[in-house]
Design an enzyme around this catalytic site. Structure first.
Site, PDB file in Angstrom:
ATOM      1  CG  ASP A   1       5.637   3.541   1.097  1.00 56.65           C
ATOM      2  OD1 ASP A   1       5.910   4.203   2.121  1.00 56.65           O
ATOM      3  OD2 ASP A   1       4.479   3.296   0.739  1.00 56.65           O
TER       4      ASP A   1
ATOM      5  CE  LYS B   1       0.730   4.663   8.431  1.00 59.56           C
ATOM      6  NZ  LYS B   1       0.754   3.914   7.200  1.00 59.56           N
TER       7      LYS B   1
ATOM      8  CE1 TYR C   1      -3.734   2.446   0.543  1.00 62.15           C
ATOM      9  CE2 TYR C   1      -2.492   3.276   2.423  1.00 62.15           C
ATOM     10  CZ  TYR C   1      -3.542   3.401   1.522  1.00 62.15           C
ATOM     11  OH  TYR C   1      -4.385   4.482   1.610  1.00 62.15           O
TER      12      TYR C   1
HETATM   13  C1  LIG Z   1       0.108   4.414   5.804  1.00 61.60           C
HETATM   14  C2  LIG Z   1       0.906   4.196   4.589  1.00 61.60           C
HETATM   15  C3  LIG Z   1       0.847   5.065   3.504  1.00 61.60           C
HETATM   16  C4  LIG Z   1      -0.125   6.201   3.426  1.00 61.60           C
HETATM   17  O1  LIG Z   1       0.074   7.147   4.405  1.00 61.60           O
HETATM   18  P1  LIG Z   1      -1.136   8.150   4.778  1.00 61.60           P
HETATM   19  O2  LIG Z   1      -0.520   9.081   5.763  1.00 61.60           O
HETATM   20  O3  LIG Z   1      -2.225   7.283   5.342  1.00 61.60           O
HETATM   21  O4  LIG Z   1      -1.558   8.825   3.537  1.00 61.60           O
HETATM   22  C5  LIG Z   1       1.725   4.861   2.462  1.00 61.60           C
HETATM   23  N1  LIG Z   1       2.594   3.835   2.472  1.00 61.60           N
HETATM   24  C6  LIG Z   1       2.657   2.963   3.496  1.00 61.60           C
HETATM   25  C7  LIG Z   1       3.668   1.874   3.466  1.00 61.60           C
HETATM   26  C8  LIG Z   1       1.804   3.105   4.582  1.00 61.60           C
HETATM   27  O5  LIG Z   1       1.857   2.205   5.562  1.00 61.60           O
END
Ligand SMILES: *Cc1c(COP(=O)(O)O)cnc(C)c1O
Length: 428
Positions: free
Chosen positions: A239, A267, A144
């Protein structure tokens, strides 16, 4: 446990907010039942509107690595707010957190702050496309990267895995530029590269996956990706929205000794305020506006409250030499305790773990990609989730999410959790 106020608040919320929530996973759709409304949180615990206390394994989906309402973060935000909450002008604190992040993370020279992980990944891909002058990207099924159009893609059927939209509103034209590979399967990546020679700008990956449960990369998988990228002039984008400042000071680049070309954060980097960031070497970052022609901006990007929270967070993480070891030890302890409890009641399961990320899959055989993660027994997961909730343990309300441990968890909390697992396992 009673959930009367949560139920009433949810009904009221549903009148004005689609599904009653501002992010779908909060709605408990995957597990059934009524979402629980949080009222406050401190350390390892979340308290709901009915006065119930939960040992929290979500940590706000990652940010609260030091526990809730961590004082240096709270104090930094309060102090900053008194000077005004946004100016639309540069501020010194943005440079302070940027400098610290660049010092902590290997292989990056510059960092740009945004407001979410979604924005970070979306911007990273735009930058990769601008830098390479190529349109296509490769992503992995089950990873994701936020909700921007290029990522809301699922593997198409047929031999050549062109993506297809997995949400209405994403166009076929967008989907055709996102190619889908299989996590931990280097041959699936090679096939895509061969079929799309000189068209691929970047490969984006969760270098330790956390959005199909926790799935660490197989030995050498990341190195093999690096080699492929070098051979084909493709940028490698890590990511690290989930893993950055959580698995190691320098994230997965440091942990696995593999360099990425662009790294995305979110995060933890915001200490619980809305922050994302992306970073790279100068050679790449100089393509970004105002230096270069790849446009990206934001009214509230680098917001002083968010930067104050993030800076307090990163400073603590930078100074605490034992943090990641402590977290990994606690996670290992939880792993062993849960495995023992589930084995005692002969519940088939697989537990994956990396640092302070862990997930229990109710399946047999290793879980290494989306397909094997999806084999889990979801009915059993739902029962387990609600059983644990009734015991005062808050787990992610979806079988495809990792748990995030935080440093405020005590061994008493872990023992209480393991005891709850044992009790719930006896009912499965
Ligand atoms: C949570 C997450 C996102 C998206 O971040 P948001 O702040 O919710 O937009 C993107 N990549 C990874 C790996 C994530 O866990």
């Amino acid at each position: 446990m009673l959930y009367q106020r949560s139920s009433a608040l949810f009904k009221e919320a549903e009148k004005y907010i689609p599904g009653g929530v501002n992010s779908p996973v909060r709605a408990f759709k995957a597990v059934g039942g009524t979402p629980i409304f949080a009222k406050s949180a401190k350390g390892a615990y979340v308290f709901d509107e009915d006065g119930n206390r939960y040992i929290d394994y979500i940590s706000s989906w990652g940010p609260m690595i030091l526990g809730h309402a961590f004082e240096p973060v709270v104090n930094a935000v309060i102090a900053k707010a008194k000077d005004g909450t946004s100016y639309g002008m540069p501020t010194e604190i943005e440079t302070k957190i940027a400098k610290l992040a660049v010092e902590m993370v290997p292989n990056i020279d510059k960092i740009r702050f945004v407001n979410s992980g979604t924005e970070a990944c979306m911007s990273a891909v735009r930058l990769a496309r601008g830098f390479t002058d190529r349109d296509k990207i490769i992503k992995f099924a089950g990873c994701y990267h936020g909700h921007s159009d290029s990522f809301l893609i699922e593997a198409g059927s047929g031999a050549v895995t062109f993506g297809s939209p997995n949400s209405p509103g994403v166009t076929q034209n967008t989907a055709k530029d996102t190619l889908m590979a299989i996590y931990n399967d280097i041959d699936s990546v090679k096939t895509l590269i061969e079929a799309n020679a000189n068209e691929i700008s970047c490969i984006i990956i969760e270098p330790v996956a956390g959005n199909m449960g926790c799935i660490p990369p197989k030995k050498n998988f990341l190195k093999q990706l690096r080699t492929l990228c070098d051979a084909h002039n493709i940028l490698l984008v890590f990511d690290e929205v989930m893993t950055g400042f959580r698995l190691a000071k320098g994230g997965v680049q440091e942990l696995y000794g593999v360099n990425a070309d662009i790294v995305c954060f979110g995060k933890v980097i915001g200490g619980g305020l809305p922050v994302g960031a992306f970073a790279a070497r100068d050679e790449i970052m100089q393509h970004l506006a105002p230096l270069g022609s790849v446009y990206q901006g934001g009214t509230l990007s680098g917001n002083p409250l968010a930067m104050a929270a993030g800076l307090a967070m990163l400073e603590t993480i930078a100074e605490d030499q034992e943090l990641f070891k402590r977290l990994a030890d606690k996670t290992e302890y939880l792993h062993k305790g849960c495995a023992k409890a589930l084995n005692k009641h002969k519940i088939p399961h697989v537990i994956n773990r990396e640092g302070s990320m862990i997930s229990i899959h109710f399946t047999i055989g290793e879980v290494v990609d989306f397909k094997t993660a999806a084999l889990g027994n979801n009915e059993r997961f739902k029962q387990f989730f609600h059983g644990m909730l009734a015991e005062g343990v808050y787990l992610p309300p979806s079988a495809f999410e990792s748990y995030f441990l935080n440093d405020a968890l005590s061994y008493e909390d872990l023992d209480a959790t393991i005891k709850a697992v044992e009790k719930v396992a006896s009912t499965l």
